[in-house]
Design an enzyme around this catalytic site. Sequence first.
Site, PDB file in Angstrom:
ATOM      1  N   HIS A   1       0.852  -1.198   0.000  1.00  0.00           N
ATOM      2  CA  HIS A   1       0.000   0.000   0.000  1.00  0.00           C
ATOM      3  C   HIS A   1       0.879   1.236   0.000  1.00  0.00           C
ATOM      4  CE1 HIS A   1      -3.407   2.586   0.833  1.00  0.00           C
ATOM      5  NE2 HIS A   1      -2.584   3.256   1.620  1.00  0.00           N
TER       6      HIS A   1
ATOM      7  N   ASP B   1     -15.278   2.618   7.056  1.00  0.00           N
ATOM      8  CA  ASP B   1     -14.303   3.607   6.594  1.00  0.00           C
ATOM      9  C   ASP B   1     -14.921   4.555   5.565  1.00  0.00           C
ATOM     10  OD1 ASP B   1     -11.563   4.715   6.424  1.00  0.00           O
ATOM     11  OD2 ASP B   1     -11.755   4.063   4.349  1.00  0.00           O
TER      12      ASP B   1
ATOM     13  N   ARG C   1     -14.916  12.742   7.857  1.00  0.00           N
ATOM     14  CA  ARG C   1     -13.630  13.394   8.181  1.00  0.00           C
ATOM     15  C   ARG C   1     -13.293  14.460   7.155  1.00  0.00           C
ATOM     16  NH1 ARG C   1      -9.752   8.678   7.990  1.00  0.00           N
ATOM     17  NH2 ARG C   1      -8.178  10.246   8.343  1.00  0.00           N
TER      18      ARG C   1
ATOM     19  N   SER D   1      -7.781   3.800   9.174  1.00  0.00           N
ATOM     20  CA  SER D   1      -8.469   3.803   7.879  1.00  0.00           C
ATOM     21  C   SER D   1      -7.698   2.939   6.874  1.00  0.00           C
ATOM     22  CB  SER D   1      -8.583   5.257   7.401  1.00  0.00           C
ATOM     23  OG  SER D   1      -8.873   5.334   6.038  1.00  0.00           O
TER      24      SER D   1
ATOM     25  N   LYS E   1      -8.547  -1.470   5.773  1.00  0.00           N
ATOM     26  CA  LYS E   1      -8.765  -1.939   4.393  1.00  0.00           C
ATOM     27  C   LYS E   1      -7.739  -2.986   4.001  1.00  0.00           C
ATOM     28  CE  LYS E   1      -9.004   2.428   3.342  1.00  0.00           C
ATOM     29  NZ  LYS E   1      -9.128   3.784   2.869  1.00  0.00           N
TER      30      LYS E   1
HETATM   31  N1  URA Z   1      -5.810   7.147   2.916  1.00  0.00           N
HETATM   32  C1  URA Z   1      -6.802   6.444   3.492  1.00  0.00           C
HETATM   33  O1  URA Z   1      -7.208   5.401   2.984  1.00  0.00           O
HETATM   34  N2  URA Z   1      -7.322   6.908   4.638  1.00  0.00           N
HETATM   35  C2  URA Z   1      -6.907   8.039   5.241  1.00  0.00           C
HETATM   36  O2  URA Z   1      -7.415   8.392   6.278  1.00  0.00           O
HETATM   37  C3  URA Z   1      -5.876   8.771   4.617  1.00  0.00           C
HETATM   38  C4  URA Z   1      -5.340   8.292   3.460  1.00  0.00           C
END
Ligand code: URA
Length: 433
Positions: free
Chosen positions: A82, A161, A168, A183, A187
């Site tokens: 990621h 999320d 947010r 977050s 995932k």
């Molecule tokens: N990328 C994400 O998936 N979540 C965040 O909060 C910030 C960047």
Amino acid sequence: MRMVDLIEKKKRGGTLTEEEIRWMISEFTEGRIPDYQMSAMLMAICFQGMTETETAQLTLAMRDSGDVMDLSGIPGVKVDKHSTGGVGDKTTLIVAPIVAACGGKVAKMSGRGLGHTGGTIDKLESIPGFRTSLTREEFFRAVNECGLAVIGQTGNLVPADKKLYALRDVTATVDSIPLIASSIMSKKLAAGSDAILLDVKTGSGAFMKTEAEARTLAETMVRIGDHAGRRTEAVITNMDVPLGRAVGNALEVREAIATLKGEGPKDLTKVCVTLASRMLVLSGLAEEGQAESMAERALKNGTAAERFAAMIRAQGGDPGVVSDVTKLPAARCTGTITAAESGWISHMDAEGIGTASMLLGAGRATKEDVLDYGAGILLVKKTGEKVMAGDTLAILYTSDKERLPAAEEKFRESIRISDKEPDRPVLIYGIVR
Ligand code: URA
């Protein structure tokens, strides 16, 4: 339990229990906690922070809010990667084929881009015919046959999320380390791989503007991975300057193909070899000390490029783009930006370059925008390089020539030429294990 009590507790710096966190996330996901209460909680977390345990519990509660992928139908260690996002970041297109060429399994879900950073899914969709939406059977078959597949995020992965991030975004509560870490990691954990490599970017084109912030985020995410029993590591890399020389979907695929053939820019190649080598170590396929040469060999002997072509074929695209990049979409109009003065490029604002590329049609200002796959920027000169007045700094590509002036203005604002030679930018700041 009452949400108002949990908000009060967090506001005063208290520590939420696992039961409280699980209740809050499941009630919010089900629509039983209103946005105004969750907004107050998010702001309290921004100011008071969360302990390591709370952050891990929040991540696991979010992971469990929807489907969790079961990748047991793919034999071997599955390794995911990621990136926290950046300009010209096409590393997945290079790193995943290298790892697959060395015997690894990469079953990856990626996102689309919004704003100045492009998404991997958009880049792949610039390849004629490429499908990023596969059935579970197709996805598994592609990974089992090719060693890699990259698809868009499926419907019900971490719904908590989706709701939290939307809130947010409009309540100025994005920039909190526990919220960002939970977050991202919720995932990654839901995506089901056994090992996770995080590329945490820092600099003008990244979420984390300073190295210290990037390190804190990296350490927080690695601890969450450990807590969840996944082998997790993070590499902190520079995003002060765009990575490589191409910014824009098809232009980046072109550069990724050159890199897979061992003909890519040095900075991009170095970052990709480092990321791939850490994934090989995490997968147990290479020892420390031999992983980098294994990754470099896959670029030199053509096996990484072959894996990329195999993935394109398995996902419905035209694998001929790997041998003939003119099959990729190309923009109709170009503009050349020349240097007004001589000197060294002392600064390039990566975010500004990303915005210029978006203005050309390569990125989305809103979710509804349609991408111009051929649009983008080729950086002929980058930070640390010498230029003479009149030299070409960059070439702009777009299908709509009306877009050129605003993009040129943004590009010029984003670059500084000085009469002193600057230090060459650091590429990799460190590895967090
Ligand atoms: N990328 C994400 O998936 N979540 C965040 O909060 C910030 C960047």
